[in-house]
Design a protein around this motif. Structure first.
Motif, PDB file in Angstrom:
ATOM      1  N   SER A  57      -5.922   1.035   4.378  1.00 33.46           N
ATOM      2  CA  SER A  57      -5.311   2.589   4.441  1.00 33.46           C
ATOM      3  C   SER A  57      -4.546   3.041   3.140  1.00 33.46           C
ATOM      4  N   TYR A  58      -3.909   1.981   2.499  1.00 26.18           N
ATOM      5  CA  TYR A  58      -3.237   2.193   1.175  1.00 26.18           C
ATOM      6  C   TYR A  58      -4.490   2.683   0.232  1.00 26.18           C
ATOM      7  N   LEU A  59      -5.381   1.911  -0.013  1.00 24.53           N
ATOM      8  CA  LEU A  59      -6.545   2.340  -0.973  1.00 24.53           C
ATOM      9  C   LEU A  59      -6.989   3.545  -0.455  1.00 24.53           C
ATOM     10  N   ILE A  60      -7.253   4.033   0.790  1.00 31.51           N
ATOM     11  CA  ILE A  60      -7.658   5.275   1.290  1.00 31.51           C
ATOM     12  C   ILE A  60      -6.795   6.399   0.873  1.00 31.51           C
ATOM     13  N   ASN A  61      -5.379   6.248   0.806  1.00 28.80           N
ATOM     14  CA  ASN A  61      -4.632   6.931   0.483  1.00 28.80           C
ATOM     15  C   ASN A  61      -4.781   7.541  -1.046  1.00 28.80           C
ATOM     16  N   LEU A  62      -5.117   6.372  -2.005  1.00 27.62           N
ATOM     17  CA  LEU A  62      -5.294   6.580  -3.233  1.00 27.62           C
ATOM     18  C   LEU A  62      -6.547   7.475  -3.593  1.00 27.62           C
ATOM     19  N   ILE A  63      -7.338   7.593  -2.627  1.00 30.33           N
ATOM     20  CA  ILE A  63      -8.555   8.489  -2.722  1.00 30.33           C
ATOM     21  C   ILE A  63      -7.903   9.884  -2.014  1.00 30.33           C
ATOM     22  N   LEU A  64      -7.464  10.144  -0.898  1.00 30.84           N
ATOM     23  CA  LEU A  64      -7.109  11.310  -0.517  1.00 30.84           C
ATOM     24  C   LEU A  64      -6.097  12.005  -0.947  1.00 30.84           C
ATOM     25  N   ILE A  65      -4.989  11.489  -1.357  1.00 34.66           N
ATOM     26  CA  ILE A  65      -3.797  12.438  -1.990  1.00 34.66           C
ATOM     27  C   ILE A  65      -4.067  12.922  -2.900  1.00 34.66           C
ATOM     28  N   LEU A 121       0.647   4.213   9.566  1.00 30.32           N
ATOM     29  CA  LEU A 121       1.599   5.648   9.487  1.00 30.32           C
ATOM     30  C   LEU A 121       3.074   5.491   8.653  1.00 30.32           C
ATOM     31  N   LEU A 122       3.633   4.194   9.326  1.00 30.33           N
ATOM     32  CA  LEU A 122       4.930   4.040   8.726  1.00 30.33           C
ATOM     33  C   LEU A 122       4.619   3.538   7.195  1.00 30.33           C
ATOM     34  N   ASN A 123       3.800   2.813   6.977  1.00 34.16           N
ATOM     35  CA  ASN A 123       3.339   2.458   5.464  1.00 34.16           C
ATOM     36  C   ASN A 123       3.437   3.803   4.580  1.00 34.16           C
ATOM     37  N   THR A 124       2.748   4.771   5.083  1.00 36.57           N
ATOM     38  CA  THR A 124       2.542   5.937   4.363  1.00 36.57           C
ATOM     39  C   THR A 124       4.065   6.912   4.540  1.00 36.57           C
ATOM     40  N   GLN A 125       4.745   6.684   5.565  1.00 37.03           N
ATOM     41  CA  GLN A 125       6.056   7.687   5.806  1.00 37.03           C
ATOM     42  C   GLN A 125       7.000   7.007   4.952  1.00 37.03           C
ATOM     43  N   ASN A 126       7.066   5.538   4.817  1.00 37.12           N
ATOM     44  CA  ASN A 126       8.116   4.688   4.263  1.00 37.12           C
ATOM     45  C   ASN A 126       7.744   4.785   2.639  1.00 37.12           C
ATOM     46  N   ASN A 127       6.612   5.518   2.002  1.00 39.79           N
ATOM     47  CA  ASN A 127       6.119   5.365   0.783  1.00 39.79           C
ATOM     48  C   ASN A 127       5.991   3.877   0.269  1.00 39.79           C
ATOM     49  N   TYR A 128       5.606   3.020   1.074  1.00 41.33           N
ATOM     50  CA  TYR A 128       5.619   1.597   0.285  1.00 41.33           C
ATOM     51  C   TYR A 128       4.337   1.561  -0.647  1.00 41.33           C
ATOM     52  N   ASN A 129       4.578   0.897  -1.596  1.00 42.35           N
ATOM     53  CA  ASN A 129       3.481   0.503  -2.508  1.00 42.35           C
ATOM     54  C   ASN A 129       2.560  -0.681  -2.055  1.00 42.35           C
ATOM     55  N   PHE A 130       1.625  -1.048  -2.702  1.00 41.99           N
ATOM     56  CA  PHE A 130       0.569  -1.988  -2.140  1.00 41.99           C
ATOM     57  C   PHE A 130       1.209  -3.282  -1.618  1.00 41.99           C
ATOM     58  N   ILE A 131       1.893  -3.731  -2.648  1.00 42.92           N
ATOM     59  CA  ILE A 131       2.501  -5.149  -2.166  1.00 42.92           C
ATOM     60  C   ILE A 131       3.492  -5.017  -0.682  1.00 42.92           C
ATOM     61  N   GLU A 132       4.218  -3.940  -0.625  1.00 45.11           N
ATOM     62  CA  GLU A 132       5.054  -3.471   0.435  1.00 45.11           C
ATOM     63  C   GLU A 132       4.215  -3.445   1.433  1.00 45.11           C
ATOM     64  N   SER A 133       3.246  -2.652   1.499  1.00 49.02           N
ATOM     65  CA  SER A 133       2.370  -2.259   2.583  1.00 49.02           C
ATOM     66  C   SER A 133       1.772  -3.311   3.291  1.00 49.02           C
ATOM     67  N   VAL A 134       1.138  -4.399   2.314  1.00 49.78           N
ATOM     68  CA  VAL A 134       0.537  -5.592   2.978  1.00 49.78           C
ATOM     69  C   VAL A 134       1.645  -6.459   3.622  1.00 49.78           C
ATOM     70  N   VAL A 135       2.933  -6.536   2.976  1.00 52.23           N
ATOM     71  CA  VAL A 135       4.199  -7.316   3.591  1.00 52.23           C
ATOM     72  C   VAL A 135       4.399  -6.884   4.933  1.00 52.23           C
ATOM     73  N   TYR A 136       4.797  -5.628   4.870  1.00 56.25           N
ATOM     74  CA  TYR A 136       4.947  -4.759   6.178  1.00 56.25           C
ATOM     75  C   TYR A 136       3.907  -4.890   7.338  1.00 56.25           C
ATOM     76  N   GLY A 137       2.510  -4.672   6.847  1.00 54.53           N
ATOM     77  CA  GLY A 137       1.579  -5.000   7.977  1.00 54.53           C
ATOM     78  C   GLY A 137       1.436  -6.197   8.711  1.00 54.53           C
ATOM     79  N   THR A 138       1.515  -7.301   7.448  1.00 55.96           N
ATOM     80  CA  THR A 138       1.424  -8.677   7.969  1.00 55.96           C
ATOM     81  C   THR A 138       2.636  -9.097   8.933  1.00 55.96           C
ATOM     82  N   THR A 139       3.589  -8.859   8.440  1.00 54.28           N
ATOM     83  CA  THR A 139       4.931  -9.342   8.773  1.00 54.28           C
ATOM     84  C   THR A 139       5.073  -8.538  10.274  1.00 54.28           C
ATOM     85  N   ALA A 140       4.733  -7.273  10.618  1.00 56.81           N
ATOM     86  CA  ALA A 140       4.711  -6.529  11.805  1.00 56.81           C
ATOM     87  C   ALA A 140       3.685  -7.032  12.742  1.00 56.81           C
ATOM     88  N   GLY A 141       2.675  -7.800  12.359  1.00 51.65           N
ATOM     89  CA  GLY A 141       1.751  -8.310  13.417  1.00 51.65           C
ATOM     90  C   GLY A 141       2.466  -9.721  13.356  1.00 51.65           C
TER      91      GLY A 141
END
Length: 193
Positions: A57-65, A121-141
């Motif tokens: 999703s982070y990579l998709i945002n790099l295309i969509l935005i 959606l929270l990754n996008t809303q919080n404007n996390y960079n790539f590393i933060e997105s991966v960390v947030y996704g993994t630790t939320a799991g």
């Protein structure tokens, strides 16, 4: 940077746990938590899907935005999650058929699990960079795994406990989940550095 990642990690696991604080992903949480082994299997599947969904999703945002297509984010996230869950389902059916059978209908429900969609959606809303997105996704799991495993442990113990007949089955499960959620509220004031 490291303190920020630790803060995100502890926040996702304890303070803002998707099950006990945000109340997302309750359907598989209640359905698969009767045994600890199936709960652990579901937890690991959710970790995998959340982490990969965060990356893609982070990579998709790099295309969509840059193209001005932000309104397509939610649709693209749903498609990514559905594809990942199909991959997990095929993998489990082939490699671990006993877990596939134990998870039953709840495995495809990861596709509609609002916790998985919520993390991207929270990754996008919080404007996390790539590393933060991966960390947030993994630790939320991981937080989901902790929650479902704890709850499955409690449900296994309540099976042999004495309580009034009117609480048998689902009512005692709801009461137990509420008590664990109240215990997780104790992490609300947690501050890191």
């Amino acid at each position: 940077m490291l303190t920020n990642l630790i803060s995100i990690s502890l926040g996702a696991i304890l303070v803002e746990n998707f099950i006990f604080s945000k109340f997302l992903g309750i359907c598989p949480f209640m359905g698969v938590s009767k045994k600890t082994d199936t709960a652990a299997g579901m937890g690991f599947a959710v970790i995998f899907v959340m982490a990969l969904a965060s990356i893609i999703s982070y990579l998709i945002n790099l295309i969509l935005i840059p193209l001005g297509l932000e309104y397509m984010q939610t649709l693209s996230y749903i498609l990514v999650i559905a594809a990942l869950v199909q991959f997990v389902e095929m993998f489990l059916r082939k490699m671990i058929p006993s877990l596939y059978e134990a998870l039953g209908i709840y495995l495809p429900l990861i596709t509609t699990n609002c916790a998985v969609l919520g993390v991207v959606l929270l990754n996008t809303q919080n404007n996390y960079n790539f590393i933060e997105s991966v960390v947030y996704g993994t630790t939320a799991g991981i937080g989901f795994l902790v929650a479902i495993f704890l709850f499955a442990s409690v449900r296994e113990r309540t099976e042999f406990s004495d309580y009034p007949k009117c609480f048998e089955g689902f009512p005692i499960a709801l009461i137990s989940a509420g008590l664990i959620a109240m215990a997780f509220m104790g992490f609300t004031g947690l501050k890191i550095w």
